[in-house]
Scaffold this active site. Structure first.
Site, PDB file in Angstrom:
ATOM      1  N   GLU A 262       2.184 -24.910 -42.541  1.00 38.64           N
ATOM      2  CA  GLU A 262       1.734 -24.191 -41.350  1.00 38.64           C
ATOM      3  C   GLU A 262       2.919 -23.885 -40.442  1.00 38.64           C
ATOM      4  O   GLU A 262       3.747 -24.771 -40.199  1.00 38.64           O
ATOM      5  CB  GLU A 262       0.694 -25.013 -40.580  1.00 38.64           C
ATOM      6  CG  GLU A 262      -0.636 -25.112 -41.292  1.00 38.64           C
ATOM      7  CD  GLU A 262      -1.754 -25.639 -40.384  1.00 38.64           C
ATOM      8  OE1 GLU A 262      -1.545 -25.722 -39.151  1.00 38.64           O
ATOM      9  OE2 GLU A 262      -2.829 -25.954 -40.903  1.00 38.64           O
ATOM     10  N   HIS A 283      -5.773 -21.949 -38.455  1.00 35.74           N
ATOM     11  CA  HIS A 283      -5.911 -23.174 -37.660  1.00 35.74           C
ATOM     12  C   HIS A 283      -6.510 -22.873 -36.289  1.00 35.74           C
ATOM     13  O   HIS A 283      -5.965 -23.273 -35.245  1.00 35.74           O
ATOM     14  CB  HIS A 283      -4.556 -23.877 -37.512  1.00 35.74           C
ATOM     15  CG  HIS A 283      -4.689 -25.359 -37.254  1.00 35.74           C
ATOM     16  ND1 HIS A 283      -3.795 -26.269 -37.747  1.00 35.74           N
ATOM     17  CD2 HIS A 283      -5.607 -26.084 -36.559  1.00 35.74           C
ATOM     18  CE1 HIS A 283      -4.144 -27.483 -37.372  1.00 35.74           C
ATOM     19  NE2 HIS A 283      -5.254 -27.397 -36.641  1.00 35.74           N
TER      20      HIS A 283
END
Length: 311
Positions: A262, A283
């Site tokens: 991420e 997210h």
């Protein structure tokens, strides 16, 4: 030099709550400039972060004055808790403030993937009329939602799913037998939950024990055609094994809001290319307009209480 450093985005009203009482540096891009961040915290008493700022031992050592870290969210895997404890730095997650947002995401994703009717707007608009292809989706009624981890967010998801006709099962080795949370929920071991659930949703932190707990073997033990949802942490799932199971049809669909890498890069995301029965989001399951206000307000209050207590 600022007393409070805020390194990621925060609701402006909450920033105002803090800056009205303390010299504050609010820079949502500071997370991407680690050297500047280290310089900013040198004389700070409080640091406010989301999930991208890595609160490492090295960052803590850059400040001789840091007293607390406010976390705009609940996951703490980006914060070195042992290092914080060793230096007497308190950590304040925004417990409960985004539970509803994540729970709604889970239930929405489950319904979308079970039904499978929302993936062809271009075909419909072009006149292809893919009725035969989209008419065989499933309903929530009499399906089982299996929750891996049965904390506050999972319970909120269960509450909403029951209304739609789901039965609920959960695996959580940290809750004692007879815990009242299991009222209306069947308690199962992980293998049995995976084997019998139509939808499996993950609600566990990322630890050495949970890393890749949903691997090729676990996926092979799931009900054929089941749906897998992950709003917890990316490393809990073996993404390559998941992609293979979706491609082969072993699983009926998946929704991922978190990833091993991420932000997700094009290279890391290539394994998901061409998979139609897959929802990918960056997210944001816990991020809504309302939850951002709640999370920011709770965090501001936590930080202000700590600073006033230690003034």
């Amino acid at each position: 030099m600022p007393e409070v450093v805020i390194s990621e985005f925060m609701d402006e009203a909450a920033v105002g709550m803090i800056s009205a009482r303390h010299d504050t540096l609010y820079d949502p891009e500071l997370v991407d400039r680690p050297d500047d961040l280290a310089a900013a915290v040198q004389s700070a008493r409080a640091l406010v972060v989301r999930n991208r700022t890595k609160v490492t031992a090295a960052l803590l050592e850059a400040s001789a004055t840091l007293q607390c870290v406010g976390r705009l969210g609940v996951g703490l895997d980006n914060i070195d808790l042992d290092a914080c404890k060793a230096r007497g730095v308190a950590v304040y997650p925004a417990t409960g403030a985004n539970d509803v947002a994540v729970a709604e995401y889970v239930v929405t994703a489950a319904l979308m993937l079970l039904r499978g009717a929302y993936t062809a707007p271009e075909d419909v608009a072009s006149g292809a009329w893919p009725r035969q292809r989209l008419m065989a989706g499933g309903e929530a009624m009499d399906k089982r939602l299996g929750l891996v981890g049965y904390g506050a967010i999972a319970r909120q998801a269960a509450k909403r799913a029951r209304v739609l006709g789901f039965s609920i099962a959960a695996f959580d080795p940290f809750l004692p037998e007879g815990d009242p949370a299991f009222e209306g929920c069947e308690r199962l071991e992980l293998a049995d939950l995976l084997k019998t659930s139509d939808v499996v949703s993950l609600h566990v932190p990322l630890t050495e024990k949970t890393r890749h707990m949903i691997d090729a073997g676990a996926i092979a033990g799931m009900k054929r055609g089941a749906i897998l949802i992950n709003t917890a942490r990316g490393g809990v799932i073996d993404e390559a094994a998941l992609a293979e199971a979706l491609t082969s049809g072993a699983l009926g669909g998946a929704a991922l809001d978190v990833f091993e890498t991420e932000p997700l890069t094009a290279e890391a995301g290539a394994k998901f290319s061409g998979i139609a029965n897959l929802i990918l989001t960056p997210h944001i399951a816990g991020l809504t307009a309302e939850s951002n206000v709640r999370v920011s307000s709770v965090t501001a209050e936590n930080v202000l209480k700590h600073l006033e207590k230690t003034a």
